[in-house]
Write a protein that holds these residues in place. Structure first.
Motif, PDB file in Angstrom:
ATOM      1  N   THR A 142      41.590   4.890  -1.244  1.00 43.61           N
ATOM      2  CA  THR A 142      40.638   4.121  -2.037  1.00 43.61           C
ATOM      3  C   THR A 142      41.233   2.854  -2.660  1.00 43.61           C
ATOM      4  O   THR A 142      40.806   2.425  -3.731  1.00 43.61           O
ATOM      5  CB  THR A 142      40.036   5.006  -3.155  1.00 43.61           C
ATOM      6  N   THR A 143      42.170   2.234  -1.969  1.00 40.52           N
ATOM      7  CA  THR A 143      42.792   1.015  -2.505  1.00 40.52           C
ATOM      8  C   THR A 143      41.752  -0.068  -2.785  1.00 40.52           C
ATOM      9  O   THR A 143      41.783  -0.712  -3.846  1.00 40.52           O
ATOM     10  CB  THR A 143      43.870   0.487  -1.538  1.00 40.52           C
ATOM     11  N   GLN A 147      41.027  -1.794  -6.430  1.00 36.57           N
ATOM     12  CA  GLN A 147      41.101  -3.238  -6.660  1.00 36.57           C
ATOM     13  C   GLN A 147      39.790  -3.769  -7.235  1.00 36.57           C
ATOM     14  O   GLN A 147      39.793  -4.602  -8.146  1.00 36.57           O
ATOM     15  CB  GLN A 147      41.463  -3.956  -5.356  1.00 36.57           C
ATOM     16  N   GLN A 148      38.666  -3.275  -6.736  1.00 35.62           N
ATOM     17  CA  GLN A 148      37.362  -3.704  -7.234  1.00 35.62           C
ATOM     18  C   GLN A 148      37.184  -3.297  -8.689  1.00 35.62           C
ATOM     19  O   GLN A 148      36.696  -4.078  -9.509  1.00 35.62           O
ATOM     20  CB  GLN A 148      36.236  -3.119  -6.370  1.00 35.62           C
ATOM     21  N   LEU A 149      37.563  -2.071  -9.023  1.00 35.85           N
ATOM     22  CA  LEU A 149      37.444  -1.595 -10.401  1.00 35.85           C
ATOM     23  C   LEU A 149      38.293  -2.443 -11.339  1.00 35.85           C
ATOM     24  O   LEU A 149      37.817  -2.898 -12.388  1.00 35.85           O
ATOM     25  CB  LEU A 149      37.847  -0.121 -10.488  1.00 35.85           C
ATOM     26  N   GLU A 150      39.546  -2.670 -10.965  1.00 37.34           N
ATOM     27  CA  GLU A 150      40.431  -3.467 -11.816  1.00 37.34           C
ATOM     28  C   GLU A 150      39.906  -4.892 -11.970  1.00 37.34           C
ATOM     29  O   GLU A 150      39.907  -5.450 -13.074  1.00 37.34           O
ATOM     30  CB  GLU A 150      41.851  -3.465 -11.245  1.00 37.34           C
ATOM     31  N   ALA A 167      44.048   1.696 -12.204  1.00 36.94           N
ATOM     32  CA  ALA A 167      43.321   2.469 -11.189  1.00 36.94           C
ATOM     33  C   ALA A 167      44.298   3.041 -10.163  1.00 36.94           C
ATOM     34  O   ALA A 167      45.135   2.312  -9.629  1.00 36.94           O
ATOM     35  CB  ALA A 167      42.291   1.586 -10.498  1.00 36.94           C
ATOM     36  N   TYR A 168      44.195   4.326  -9.910  1.00 39.95           N
ATOM     37  CA  TYR A 168      44.999   4.992  -8.887  1.00 39.95           C
ATOM     38  C   TYR A 168      44.061   5.585  -7.843  1.00 39.95           C
ATOM     39  O   TYR A 168      42.982   6.075  -8.160  1.00 39.95           O
ATOM     40  CB  TYR A 168      45.882   6.089  -9.487  1.00 39.95           C
ATOM     41  N   ASN A 174      37.243   6.427  -8.342  1.00 38.59           N
ATOM     42  CA  ASN A 174      37.409   5.641  -7.128  1.00 38.59           C
ATOM     43  C   ASN A 174      36.926   6.419  -5.903  1.00 38.59           C
ATOM     44  O   ASN A 174      36.398   5.833  -4.952  1.00 38.59           O
ATOM     45  CB  ASN A 174      38.864   5.214  -6.963  1.00 38.59           C
ATOM     46  N   GLN A 175      37.107   7.734  -5.923  1.00 39.21           N
ATOM     47  CA  GLN A 175      36.622   8.572  -4.819  1.00 39.21           C
ATOM     48  C   GLN A 175      35.091   8.551  -4.764  1.00 39.21           C
ATOM     49  O   GLN A 175      34.502   8.459  -3.690  1.00 39.21           O
ATOM     50  CB  GLN A 175      37.135  10.008  -4.973  1.00 39.21           C
TER      51      GLN A 175
END
Length: 191
Positions: A142-143, A147-150, A167-168, A174-175
Motif C-alpha cells: 500500500t505504498t 503516500q496519498q494519506l501523507e 503512514a506504514y 491504508n489497507q
C-alpha cells in the motif's frame, strides 16, 4: 474444600500468524490447559505457508479469513474433547494479529444475531465476509495509499504530529483505502 469446588479458570486465546493457541490458568496462575491449531499443518486445505499467502507481487500478503474461523472451531472442539470445563471460566481474553483486518459482508450482522449451535462457526460464517483474504501485518503493498494519506495532510511529519506515526503499509487505514480503490465492489459489500 469449598474453595476448590468454586475454583475457576481464565482462558486466553491468541491468534498469531502461524497458529491459534488457547491457554487456561487457575487462580494460582498454574497452566491447567493448553492447545493450539497450527495453520499449515492442521488446515492444509487453505494452502498457507507460515500461515499466509504471499502473492506474486511479493508485496501483498494475506490470510484467508475462513482459516481463522475454522481454526477457532477446531480449537474449541479440541478443548471439548479434552474435557475442558467451560462452565468454570471466570474470564476470557483474546488477542489477534496486529494490523490484520476482517471485512464483514452486508447481512453478516443478521447472521451473527441468528447463529445456531447446530452448525460450526465455519458453516455459519462461510458467506459472511466481503473480502475473503485478509491483508495482514506482513503486507507492504500500500505504498501509493501511504503516500496519498501523507500528502493529504501535509506530509509524513504532519501525519506523525496528528496521529503519532507516519503512514506504514501494514496499517489498516491504508489497507482499507487499497481495497476501496482496487476492489470497489467488495468494499461496497462491506457492512
Amino acid at each position: 474444600m469449598a474453595a476448590a469446588a468454586n475454583a475457576g479458570c481464565y482462558l486466553g486465546v491468541d491468534l498469531s500468524t502461524q497458529q491459534m493457541k488457547a491457554m487456561a490458568i487457575d487462580d494460582n496462575l498454574n497452566v491447567i490447559h493448553e492447545t493450539n491449531v497450527k495453520f499449515d499443518e492442521d488446515l492444509p486445505e487453505f494452502r498457507t505457508q507460515g500461515g499466509a499467502h504471499v502473492h506474486d507481487d511479493k508485496l501483498t500478503v494475506t490470510t484467508p479469513v475462513l482459516l481463522w474461523v475454522k481454526a477457532l472451531d477446531i480449537l474449541l472442539e479440541r478443548m471439548k474433547t479434552s474435557n475442558f470445563d467451560f462452565s468454570k471460566l471466570k474470564s476470557l481474553s483474546g488477542t489477534g494479529q496486529q494490523h490484520g483486518s476482517v471485512y464483514w459482508k452486508e447481512g453478516a450482522n443478521q447472521t451473527l444475531n441468528n447463529m445456531s449451535s447446530d452448525h460450526s462457526l465455519y458453516q455459519i460464517l462461510e458467506s459472511s465476509f466481503a473480502v475473503k483474504d485478509s491483508p495482514i501485518w506482513m503486507d507492504s503493498s500500500t505504498t501509493a495509499e501511504c503516500q496519498q494519506l501523507e500528502k493529504s495532510v501535509g506530509g509524513p511529519q504532519k501525519l506523525a504530529d496528528i496521529t503519532g506515526s507516519r503512514a506504514y503499509e501494514r496499517f489498516t487505514g491504508n489497507q482499507v483505502a487499497k481495497i476501496n480503490k482496487k476492489n470497489p465492489e467488495d468494499y461496497k459489500k462491506t457492512e
